[in-house]
Design a protein around this motif. Structure first.
Motif, PDB file in Angstrom:
ATOM      1  N   GLY A  13       9.294   4.501   4.817  1.00 20.43           N
ATOM      2  CA  GLY A  13       9.440   3.987   3.457  1.00 20.43           C
ATOM      3  C   GLY A  13       8.480   2.854   3.171  1.00 20.43           C
ATOM      4  N   MET A  14       8.268   2.004   4.152  1.00 25.33           N
ATOM      5  CA  MET A  14       7.295   0.924   3.972  1.00 25.33           C
ATOM      6  C   MET A  14       5.883   1.485   3.805  1.00 25.33           C
ATOM      7  N   MET A  15       5.560   2.500   4.594  1.00 24.37           N
ATOM      8  CA  MET A  15       4.242   3.132   4.453  1.00 24.37           C
ATOM      9  C   MET A  15       4.089   3.782   3.072  1.00 24.37           C
ATOM     10  N   MET A  16       5.163   4.384   2.572  1.00 29.41           N
ATOM     11  CA  MET A  16       5.104   4.997   1.240  1.00 29.41           C
ATOM     12  C   MET A  16       4.856   3.938   0.175  1.00 29.41           C
ATOM     13  N   SER A  17       5.492   2.786   0.319  1.00 34.01           N
ATOM     14  CA  SER A  17       5.277   1.732  -0.682  1.00 34.01           C
ATOM     15  C   SER A  17       3.861   1.165  -0.590  1.00 34.01           C
ATOM     16  N   ILE A  18       3.304   1.059   0.615  1.00 29.93           N
ATOM     17  CA  ILE A  18       1.918   0.599   0.764  1.00 29.93           C
ATOM     18  C   ILE A  18       0.964   1.594   0.125  1.00 29.93           C
ATOM     19  N   ILE A  19       1.208   2.873   0.343  1.00 27.35           N
ATOM     20  CA  ILE A  19       0.351   3.909  -0.243  1.00 27.35           C
ATOM     21  C   ILE A  19       0.425   3.858  -1.766  1.00 27.35           C
ATOM     22  N   ARG A  20       1.611   3.662  -2.305  1.00 23.80           N
ATOM     23  CA  ARG A  20       1.761   3.608  -3.757  1.00 23.80           C
ATOM     24  C   ARG A  20       1.054   2.384  -4.330  1.00 23.80           C
ATOM     25  N   ARG A  21       1.140   1.246  -3.634  1.00 23.59           N
ATOM     26  CA  ARG A  21       0.469   0.025  -4.122  1.00 23.59           C
ATOM     27  C   ARG A  21      -1.044   0.164  -4.074  1.00 23.59           C
ATOM     28  N   LEU A  22      -1.545   0.829  -3.030  1.00 27.38           N
ATOM     29  CA  LEU A  22      -2.996   1.008  -2.926  1.00 27.38           C
ATOM     30  C   LEU A  22      -3.522   2.100  -3.856  1.00 27.38           C
ATOM     31  N   GLN A  23      -2.632   2.902  -4.404  1.00 23.98           N
ATOM     32  CA  GLN A  23      -2.947   3.998  -5.329  1.00 23.98           C
ATOM     33  C   GLN A  23      -3.992   4.940  -4.731  1.00 23.98           C
ATOM     34  N   LEU A  24      -3.677   5.428  -3.535  1.00 19.31           N
ATOM     35  CA  LEU A  24      -4.568   6.373  -2.866  1.00 19.31           C
ATOM     36  C   LEU A  24      -4.418   7.751  -3.498  1.00 19.31           C
ATOM     37  N   SER A  25      -5.426   8.588  -3.292  1.00 22.00           N
ATOM     38  CA  SER A  25      -5.322   9.957  -3.785  1.00 22.00           C
ATOM     39  C   SER A  25      -4.251  10.693  -2.979  1.00 22.00           C
ATOM     40  N   ALA A  26      -3.828  11.829  -3.486  1.00 25.57           N
ATOM     41  CA  ALA A  26      -2.725  12.572  -2.865  1.00 25.57           C
ATOM     42  C   ALA A  26      -3.074  12.996  -1.439  1.00 25.57           C
ATOM     43  N   TRP A  27      -4.324  13.432  -1.206  1.00 25.80           N
ATOM     44  CA  TRP A  27      -4.719  13.896   0.120  1.00 25.80           C
ATOM     45  C   TRP A  27      -4.707  12.752   1.124  1.00 25.80           C
ATOM     46  N   TYR A  28      -5.273  11.594   0.779  1.00 22.82           N
ATOM     47  CA  TYR A  28      -5.290  10.447   1.685  1.00 22.82           C
ATOM     48  C   TYR A  28      -3.874   9.903   1.907  1.00 22.82           C
ATOM     49  N   ALA A  29      -3.081   9.933   0.856  1.00 21.62           N
ATOM     50  CA  ALA A  29      -1.701   9.461   0.983  1.00 21.62           C
ATOM     51  C   ALA A  29      -0.917  10.343   1.952  1.00 21.62           C
ATOM     52  N   PHE A  30      -1.056  11.652   1.812  1.00 24.94           N
ATOM     53  CA  PHE A  30      -0.355  12.568   2.713  1.00 24.94           C
ATOM     54  C   PHE A  30      -0.841  12.415   4.139  1.00 24.94           C
ATOM     55  N   ALA A  31      -2.151  12.278   4.335  1.00 22.45           N
ATOM     56  CA  ALA A  31      -2.701  12.131   5.685  1.00 22.45           C
ATOM     57  C   ALA A  31      -2.223  10.833   6.332  1.00 22.45           C
ATOM     58  N   ALA A  32      -2.221   9.734   5.577  1.00 19.64           N
ATOM     59  CA  ALA A  32      -1.769   8.452   6.128  1.00 19.64           C
ATOM     60  C   ALA A  32      -0.283   8.488   6.447  1.00 19.64           C
TER      61      ALA A  32
END
Length: 86
Positions: free
Chosen positions: A51-70
């Motif tokens: 959940g913390m990683m999901m919130s970091i990804i949302r704050r950084l506004q990464l693309s869907a592919w990078y978000a899924f990979a991270a």
């Protein structure tokens, strides 16, 4: 060397006992405590970290592919580290 917790006195002082033996023994006795539901604690920790990683990804506004990979890399690493490596 034996250490013993002897209790707490009325004036809130801790009593302890010490005993030493001259005789050598060839073994050490240990108490092992088993926590039956410790895996639930680890799973909760993994879910919280994801959940913390999901919130970091949302704050950084990464693309869907990078978000899924991270998120996948973090989840695999966390599951390995907390559930399988110990």
């Amino acid at each position: 060397l034996y250490l013993k917790f002897a209790g707490v006195t009325g004036d809130k002082k801790v009593k302890s006992g010490v005993k030493e033996s001259d005789k050598l023994i060839d073994y050490i006795a240990l108490k092992a405590y088993i926590f039956p539901y410790i895996n639930l604690v680890w799973i909760g920790l993994v879910v919280m970290a994801i959940g913390m990683m999901m919130s970091i990804i949302r704050r950084l506004q990464l693309s869907a592919w990078y978000a899924f990979a991270a998120l996948a890399a973090a989840a695999i690493g966390l599951f390995y580290m907390f559930l399988f490596a110990n």
